[in-house]
Scaffold this motif. Structure first.
Motif, PDB file in Angstrom:
ATOM      1  N   LYS B 445      57.041 110.313 -26.518  1.00 29.38           N
ATOM      2  CA  LYS B 445      58.197 111.156 -26.198  1.00 29.38           C
ATOM      3  C   LYS B 445      58.143 111.626 -24.766  1.00 29.38           C
ATOM      4  CE  LYS B 445      58.095 113.117 -30.813  1.00 29.38           C
ATOM      5  NZ  LYS B 445      57.320 114.090 -31.557  1.00 29.38           N
ATOM      6  N   TYR B 446      59.298 111.994 -24.253  1.00 29.67           N
ATOM      7  CA  TYR B 446      59.321 112.792 -23.037  1.00 29.67           C
ATOM      8  C   TYR B 446      60.495 113.744 -23.134  1.00 29.67           C
ATOM      9  CZ  TYR B 446      63.125 109.825 -21.306  1.00 29.67           C
ATOM     10  OH  TYR B 446      64.308 109.149 -21.173  1.00 29.67           O
ATOM     11  N   VAL B 447      60.373 114.849 -22.437  1.00 28.48           N
ATOM     12  CA  VAL B 447      61.467 115.812 -22.415  1.00 28.48           C
ATOM     13  C   VAL B 447      62.379 115.447 -21.246  1.00 28.48           C
ATOM     14  CG1 VAL B 447      62.082 118.235 -22.132  1.00 28.48           C
ATOM     15  CG2 VAL B 447      60.064 117.599 -23.472  1.00 28.48           C
ATOM     16  N   GLY B 448      63.632 115.192 -21.547  1.00 26.61           N
ATOM     17  CA  GLY B 448      64.584 114.762 -20.531  1.00 26.61           C
ATOM     18  C   GLY B 448      65.142 115.927 -19.729  1.00 26.61           C
ATOM     19  N   GLU B 449      65.995 115.596 -18.757  1.00 31.90           N
ATOM     20  CA  GLU B 449      66.641 116.646 -17.961  1.00 31.90           C
ATOM     21  C   GLU B 449      67.456 117.582 -18.842  1.00 31.90           C
ATOM     22  OE1 GLU B 449      68.197 114.111 -14.507  1.00 31.90           O
ATOM     23  OE2 GLU B 449      68.362 116.180 -13.750  1.00 31.90           O
ATOM     24  N   ASP B 450      67.875 117.046 -20.003  1.00 35.82           N
ATOM     25  CA  ASP B 450      68.679 117.851 -20.931  1.00 35.82           C
ATOM     26  C   ASP B 450      67.829 118.778 -21.782  1.00 35.82           C
ATOM     27  OD1 ASP B 450      67.371 116.031 -22.481  1.00 35.82           O
ATOM     28  OD2 ASP B 450      69.180 115.046 -23.279  1.00 35.82           O
ATOM     29  N   GLY B 451      66.482 118.764 -21.552  1.00 38.43           N
ATOM     30  CA  GLY B 451      65.605 119.623 -22.327  1.00 38.43           C
ATOM     31  C   GLY B 451      65.314 119.101 -23.717  1.00 38.43           C
ATOM     32  N   LYS B 452      65.853 117.926 -24.036  1.00 37.94           N
ATOM     33  CA  LYS B 452      65.616 117.374 -25.376  1.00 37.94           C
ATOM     34  C   LYS B 452      64.579 116.268 -25.327  1.00 37.94           C
ATOM     35  CE  LYS B 452      70.239 118.379 -27.019  1.00 37.94           C
ATOM     36  NZ  LYS B 452      71.579 117.813 -26.815  1.00 37.94           N
ATOM     37  N   GLU B 453      64.024 115.931 -26.508  1.00 39.03           N
ATOM     38  CA  GLU B 453      63.036 114.850 -26.580  1.00 39.03           C
ATOM     39  C   GLU B 453      63.710 113.487 -26.581  1.00 39.03           C
ATOM     40  OE1 GLU B 453      60.486 115.503 -29.902  1.00 39.03           O
ATOM     41  OE2 GLU B 453      59.152 116.798 -28.726  1.00 39.03           O
ATOM     42  N   HIS B 454      63.151 112.565 -25.817  1.00 31.63           N
ATOM     43  CA  HIS B 454      63.653 111.184 -25.765  1.00 31.63           C
ATOM     44  C   HIS B 454      62.505 110.215 -25.974  1.00 31.63           C
ATOM     45  CE1 HIS B 454      67.620 112.364 -24.140  1.00 31.63           C
ATOM     46  NE2 HIS B 454      66.917 113.366 -23.619  1.00 31.63           N
ATOM     47  N   ARG B 455      62.886 108.980 -26.276  1.00 36.99           N
ATOM     48  CA  ARG B 455      61.894 107.927 -26.477  1.00 36.99           C
ATOM     49  C   ARG B 455      61.790 107.113 -25.194  1.00 36.99           C
ATOM     50  NH1 ARG B 455      58.909 108.368 -30.443  1.00 36.99           N
ATOM     51  NH2 ARG B 455      60.356 107.989 -32.158  1.00 36.99           N
ATOM     52  N   PRO B 456      60.586 106.984 -24.604  1.00 32.59           N
ATOM     53  CA  PRO B 456      60.455 106.131 -23.413  1.00 32.59           C
ATOM     54  C   PRO B 456      60.390 104.650 -23.800  1.00 32.59           C
ATOM     55  CG  PRO B 456      58.313 107.021 -23.983  1.00 32.59           C
ATOM     56  CD  PRO B 456      59.298 107.603 -24.984  1.00 32.59           C
ATOM     57  N   VAL B 457      60.450 103.778 -22.795  1.00 37.50           N
ATOM     58  CA  VAL B 457      60.253 102.347 -22.971  1.00 37.50           C
ATOM     59  C   VAL B 457      58.918 102.003 -22.326  1.00 37.50           C
ATOM     60  CG1 VAL B 457      61.245 100.044 -22.565  1.00 37.50           C
ATOM     61  CG2 VAL B 457      62.735 102.049 -22.765  1.00 37.50           C
ATOM     62  N   ALA B 458      58.245 100.967 -22.838  1.00 38.68           N
ATOM     63  CA  ALA B 458      56.969 100.541 -22.232  1.00 38.68           C
ATOM     64  C   ALA B 458      57.125  99.145 -21.643  1.00 38.68           C
ATOM     65  CB  ALA B 458      55.856 100.553 -23.273  1.00 38.68           C
ATOM     66  N   ILE B 459      56.462  98.927 -20.533  1.00 42.69           N
ATOM     67  CA  ILE B 459      56.336  97.579 -19.967  1.00 42.69           C
ATOM     68  C   ILE B 459      54.842  97.258 -19.954  1.00 42.69           C
ATOM     69  CG2 ILE B 459      56.617  96.165 -17.887  1.00 42.69           C
ATOM     70  CD1 ILE B 459      59.097  97.836 -17.238  1.00 42.69           C
ATOM     71  N   HIS B 460      54.481  96.159 -20.602  1.00 46.51           N
ATOM     72  CA  HIS B 460      53.095  95.674 -20.553  1.00 46.51           C
ATOM     73  C   HIS B 460      53.045  94.617 -19.461  1.00 46.51           C
ATOM     74  CE1 HIS B 460      52.377  96.740 -25.013  1.00 46.51           C
ATOM     75  NE2 HIS B 460      53.669  96.940 -24.814  1.00 46.51           N
ATOM     76  N   ARG B 461      52.081  94.704 -18.577  1.00 44.88           N
ATOM     77  CA  ARG B 461      52.058  93.704 -17.510  1.00 44.88           C
ATOM     78  C   ARG B 461      50.641  93.457 -17.018  1.00 44.88           C
ATOM     79  NH1 ARG B 461      50.155  95.904 -12.702  1.00 44.88           N
ATOM     80  NH2 ARG B 461      48.505  95.660 -14.229  1.00 44.88           N
ATOM     81  N   SER B 462      50.393  92.249 -16.585  1.00 39.67           N
ATOM     82  CA  SER B 462      49.174  91.991 -15.853  1.00 39.67           C
ATOM     83  C   SER B 462      49.611  91.680 -14.428  1.00 39.67           C
ATOM     84  CB  SER B 462      48.393  90.837 -16.456  1.00 39.67           C
ATOM     85  OG  SER B 462      49.103  89.646 -16.318  1.00 39.67           O
ATOM     86  N   SER B 463      48.709  91.921 -13.479  1.00 41.38           N
ATOM     87  CA  SER B 463      49.079  91.717 -12.077  1.00 41.38           C
ATOM     88  C   SER B 463      48.363  90.473 -11.558  1.00 41.38           C
ATOM     89  CB  SER B 463      48.696  92.943 -11.269  1.00 41.38           C
ATOM     90  OG  SER B 463      47.356  93.292 -11.543  1.00 41.38           O
ATOM     91  N   ILE B 464      47.046  90.530 -11.612  1.00 41.89           N
ATOM     92  CA  ILE B 464      46.272  89.363 -11.177  1.00 41.89           C
ATOM     93  C   ILE B 464      45.735  88.646 -12.415  1.00 41.89           C
ATOM     94  CG2 ILE B 464      43.943  90.341 -10.934  1.00 41.89           C
ATOM     95  CD1 ILE B 464      43.939  89.064  -8.074  1.00 41.89           C
ATOM     96  N   GLY B 465      46.238  89.052 -13.583  1.00 42.85           N
ATOM     97  CA  GLY B 465      45.918  88.367 -14.824  1.00 42.85           C
ATOM     98  C   GLY B 465      44.493  88.626 -15.278  1.00 42.85           C
ATOM     99  N   CYS B 466      43.992  87.687 -16.080  1.00 43.84           N
ATOM    100  CA  CYS B 466      42.603  87.711 -16.540  1.00 43.84           C
ATOM    101  C   CYS B 466      41.759  87.266 -15.360  1.00 43.84           C
ATOM    102  CB  CYS B 466      42.467  86.760 -17.717  1.00 43.84           C
ATOM    103  SG  CYS B 466      40.783  86.205 -18.018  1.00 43.84           S
ATOM    104  N   LEU B 467      40.818  88.111 -14.958  1.00 42.16           N
ATOM    105  CA  LEU B 467      40.068  87.807 -13.729  1.00 42.16           C
ATOM    106  C   LEU B 467      39.355  86.463 -13.830  1.00 42.16           C
ATOM    107  CD1 LEU B 467      38.645  91.372 -13.081  1.00 42.16           C
ATOM    108  CD2 LEU B 467      40.245  90.160 -11.613  1.00 42.16           C
ATOM    109  N   GLU B 468      38.746  86.184 -14.970  1.00 45.21           N
ATOM    110  CA  GLU B 468      38.009  84.924 -15.112  1.00 45.21           C
ATOM    111  C   GLU B 468      38.970  83.739 -15.041  1.00 45.21           C
ATOM    112  OE1 GLU B 468      37.710  87.514 -17.161  1.00 45.21           O
ATOM    113  OE2 GLU B 468      35.598  88.037 -17.431  1.00 45.21           O
ATOM    114  N   ARG B 469      40.087  83.835 -15.734  1.00 47.91           N
ATOM    115  CA  ARG B 469      41.027  82.718 -15.767  1.00 47.91           C
ATOM    116  C   ARG B 469      41.644  82.487 -14.388  1.00 47.91           C
ATOM    117  NH1 ARG B 469      45.814  82.307 -20.256  1.00 47.91           N
ATOM    118  NH2 ARG B 469      44.029  82.107 -21.631  1.00 47.91           N
ATOM    119  N   THR B 470      41.966  83.580 -13.709  1.00 47.14           N
ATOM    120  CA  THR B 470      42.503  83.442 -12.353  1.00 47.14           C
ATOM    121  C   THR B 470      41.470  82.797 -11.436  1.00 47.14           C
ATOM    122  OG1 THR B 470      43.978  85.305 -12.692  1.00 47.14           O
ATOM    123  CG2 THR B 470      43.491  84.745 -10.409  1.00 47.14           C
ATOM    124  N   MET B 471      40.203  83.173 -11.629  1.00 47.17           N
ATOM    125  CA  MET B 471      39.138  82.506 -10.876  1.00 47.17           C
ATOM    126  C   MET B 471      39.146  81.007 -11.159  1.00 47.17           C
ATOM    127  SD  MET B 471      35.897  85.097 -11.326  1.00 47.17           S
ATOM    128  CE  MET B 471      34.727  83.825 -10.833  1.00 47.17           C
TER     129      MET B 471
END
Lengths: 594, 594
Positions: B445-471
């Motif tokens: 949850k997060y409290v929005g500008e309206d003072g009410k509870e809202h549901r956030p969204v998630a982003i799952h991400r890798s940047s340089i990936g699995c270090l071993e595999r990138t190697m």
């Protein structure tokens, strides 16, 4: 003058007498003197529970007993008389103690009476209750304690009291304890948002929050770079290994109760590693080695997994997994001493950089020849020679150390660097071990100058220790007021007015580019409020900028430790912090014009 | 002109006919065309095994059949006729295939005859054997293959053949494949001593040796510093977690077969984490959050534990545990697009620095609405909107991508950055996922500008990936010839004579202080030998120093890639390498006077 223990023990009788006046139904346990005071155990009835809110009433009764005075009188009773006395008095625990004494062959037991209170007791006590009037005491807290320390018995309520020969001594102790509690890394860790113990993730598996993670990363990079500089070869090996590795090493035989359960993965029995020596020794064995390759110094930041009793788990000090700056030196027998000295010098260098060289003590941890619990490798010859070698090196180094029998690793003796945490408990922070056993068990070899195969020696050592535990000690040592190079946030830039925001942002960018950890508070708030909030975070430098600073290219800097304020050219300020980082400065001073 | 598949399939019949001439007792399996050629499966007798040493003999028979020529003739037979034919011929697998066709309702089956060889076959084939004479083919290798792909059936021997329409095409393919084998990260990894797979430690648990560890550390520090710069908050969370975390997340339901077994520790059920999202989301939930805190970008170098079939384990590409540069962004629905774009930009920045931006392809991985294996969250509305959002962002970004149905995560669609390894197998190297499901399951949850509870969204991400595999990809991409900033050893300093050793040592110290990874070869050996040995290690710069260099304060530098040699002032050389490191230069050039 009585010994302070005698006074405290006598006061525990006064406490018991006072509690019986307030709660006449309580059953009595025992009441010895302890360090800094005494305690007494009670089993209250459900209707009349023992609560800390009763302390004033109990203390009042104690003082009234002291005021009245009277003798402490010793009498001798037969087992039958003594049992009869406590059965009549409705005190089953005391009756149980007498039964046990009878079973041990005692014919009589001694009682002490003081005023209207009589207790089974060996003594000694003060002669007269009046003699206790000079003692300064206070009831401290109530904690649960099983009767005779066994979970199978009823849980009693233990009243702890602090007690000293003078009010000054009591006040000093209380102040020190408050300071220690204030420094407790769990308290400061929460205040500074360094780490969090989240039960949903698991007990003993704390998370390092962004600022704590910065501290760990700083320590980790510092020690890895320093080890590389000193000829260590850093590797990464797996957190897991075949069970056979630990059967070979002997951990399975000597250390299994601290290991995680074995997992069956296909045909393989795999276990989370409690230690990394088998990995490094297997790596050593993966190629033929010659005397020219030695010494080989393997280094790694290792995840280690230890089963701990859940009651033992403590913040960043005792965990179910942790990260060790681990290392294993494989060398010829001739190289052992110089490599051991090199490991000690690395530890001393690190302690110097961390500013804790003055706070530690050394311990030579030896095996217990009378151990019955299979804790040690059964090889008296090895123990004799390796312990002699350890002691010899320590003496030649001129280290002050104490010997601790029964604290060796199962495979060899060790030098432990000991540190007291804020609560006064001594913990091992760094360790260096000489090992003649595992090279044998892993059949490690090298080809000598003579062209023949020889057995190397291994040294197990940590340099900066367990990263989490070292963090805990640093937090307590500095009460969170870290030197600049360790501080998670080094500078907070604060705008005095909105017009100075662009200038403030420019400073932040410049500091970041210089590798300085900086945050900004650019809110439209009074500067006083900003400063107050930032102080709570123990940031070394608070840099405020307004119109004046923007025009002159300067910053107004508050030094966290000296509270000094100064306005200096921004360039000088930045250069000074870079210098503090590069020299691992322990004292702040970057706000001084250079 | 026939399609190449038709020619290859026809050649598989010629192969079968030739094998029957060499080993008349073999039982025949099937023989389709495949990419780059064809195969045929055989079950030889124990007395007359099929071996690669027979290839010349078999190929000779094939060429003799081609030389003789003749028609490929199709005939139609009833089930009974066909079964009778193969029973007479002693070919049980063919008879089994006919039974299966009959069970599917076929009344007749087609046969193809070529010369004296007749096979059950759907065709099509070339008209005449002579038409195959222009094909360039070669028998490649033998591999075991279960009949019909099932472990319950007998293991047949499969002969693979390479086959192309021209000799040039065949030669090119073989040369490319040799190059790929030469680039195989397992081969180069062993040659350069980057990593070792030690069975004694465990299958799929490779060790990074000192030089491989240096590469990983370089990648790790690079990505952590870059993420911090981009507003990520790095944390450290435990490798373990309560099973309940994964029940909540849904991994337990959708992903359990890839997870390690649960360990009972006291009252707790603990499991090695396959992924870290539950840890980061629990951390998010550990404090109340407001819209002012969002987006929160959690970053961590995470140990992840995955059960893989032991046959799937491959070097640094498929392992039983690995390290992911993982991250989870928690944001408001309005921030999803800009955060997604930020994650793509980070990946693109990293690919640019690594020099692999040209070699990747993008894949939009979507769920399979017809999936029957419980692989996906059952929420058609969520899938419709999240996939539409993903596709929308990708289109607005103007990325070229292909869609892959059935490749989504169980909780949402993802953008995969795909890379082919040296052997041509495509693997996901980086990934970015939009997730509306786990914020719900973890009740974030997060409290929005309206003072009410809202549901956030998630982003799952890798940047340089699995270090071993990138190697692994980098090793194959560069064939171990890394750009300077990634090279485990950047400079090898070599003394030409013993008199130049002090000068050489001075250079090494200076380079080390400048943060350059340098080694020295100061042996009393011919410089030619030293250079030859150092070349094998693929070190960017070989710096030789003799009397001349010592006197003039210069170095003679060999550039690994251009083979150019030049003598330049040492100061310039060092400055140029520092610049290569600081600018992440992809091309060597530090031996050029600046």
């Amino acid at each position: 003058m009585y010994p302070v223990e005698t006074c405290n023990h006598s006061l525990s009788h006064i406490l018991a007498a006072a509690v019986l006046r307030v709660l006449p139904d309580v059953k009595l346990g025992i009441g010895p003197a302890i360090e800094n005071g005494f305690y007494y155990d009670f089993l209250p009835t459900k209707e009349n529970p023992l609560k800390e809110s009763l302390f004033p009433k109990i203390e009042k009764e104690m003082r009234s007993i002291l005021k009245k005075g009277g003798a402490f009188t010793r009498t001798e009773k037969t087992i039958a008389e003594a049992t009869g006395f406590f059965e009549t008095a409705g005190q089953p625990f005391k009756a149980e103690l007498i039964r046990e004494l009878a079973e041990k062959g005692n014919q009589t037991v001694s009682f002490y009476a003081s005023g209207d209170f009589t207790d089974l007791c060996q003594g000694p006590h003060v002669d007269k209750i009046e003699d206790l009037r000079t003692m300064a005491f206070t009831l401290d807290r109530i904690a649960g304690a099983y009767w005779q320390g066994s979970e199978k018995n009823p849980m009693l309520q233990r009243i702890y009291a602090l007690s000293f020969p003078s009010k000054e001594a009591l006040d000093t102790y209380v102040a020190n304890r408050e300071e220690a509690a204030r420094r407790d890394h769990r308290v400061i860790g929460a205040e500074m948002k360094l780490f969090a113990s989240l039960d949903a993730i698991g007990r003993g598996l704390p998370c390092l929050l962004p600022r704590g993670a910065t501290l760990r990363r700083t320590l980790e990079r510092f020690v890895v770079d320093e080890e590389l500089r000193r000829g260590y070869q850093h590797v990464y090996t797996a957190d897991l290994g075949r069970k056979e590795l630990y059967v070979t090493s002997g951990h399975w035989g000597h250390y299994q109760e601290s290991m995680y359960p074995v997992m069956q993965l296909g045909d393989d029995e795999i276990v989370l590693r409690p230690m990394s020596c088998p990995h490094h020794f297997t790596l050593y064995n993966s190629e033929p080695r010659s005397y020219r390759d030695l010494p080989m110094r393997f280094g790694e930041i290792v995840s280690q997994f230890r089963r701990e009793q859940s009651g033992e788990l403590t913040g960043l000090i005792r965990m179910m997994m942790f990260h060790l700056a681990d290392g294993h030196i494989v060398c010829t027998p001739e190289q052992v001493e110089s490599e051991f000295v090199g490991a000690v010098e690395l530890v001393q260098y690190i302690m110097g950089r961390l500013g804790i060289a003055e706070t530690i003590s050394y311990r030579a941890s030896l095996h217990d020849p009378d151990d019955k619990a299979n804790k040690y490798e059964d090889n008296p010859e090895m123990w004799a020679s390796s312990e002699a070698q350890l002691i010899g090196v320590l003496d030649r180094l001129g280290l002050q150390y104490k010997k601790a029998v029964g604290e060796a690793a199962f495979y060899g003796p060790k030098l432990d660097v000991q540190q007291k945490n804020a609560m006064g408990k001594e913990e091992t922070i760094f360790t260096i071990q000489i090992d003649f056993v595992l090279p044998e068990r892993f059949d490690m070899k090298y080809v000598g100058e003579d062209g023949k195969e020889h057995r190397p020696v291994a040294i197990h050592r940590s340099s900066i220790g367990c990263l989490e535990r070292t963090m805990a000690f640093l937090i307590e040592h500095y009460a969170g007021m870290f030197p600049t190079w360790l501080a998670p946030v080094q500078v907070m830039v604060m705008s005095i007015t909105d017009e100075s925001i662009p200038y403030a942002k420019g400073l932040v960018d410049s500091l970041k580019k210089a590798g300085i950890r900086v945050e900004a508070d650019l809110r439209n708030e009074k500067i006083g409020k900003k400063v107050r909030e930032a102080r709570l975070q123990r940031i070394p430098y608070l840099a405020t900028v307004g119109k004046k600073e923007a025009e002159s290219g300067s910053v107004s800097v508050r030094n966290r430790d000296t509270q000094a304020e100064a306005t200096i050219p921004f360039e000088t300020f930045q250069k000074n912090i870079v210098a503090e980082n590069e020299t691992y400065a322990l004292k702040l001073g970057a706000e001084q014009a250079g």
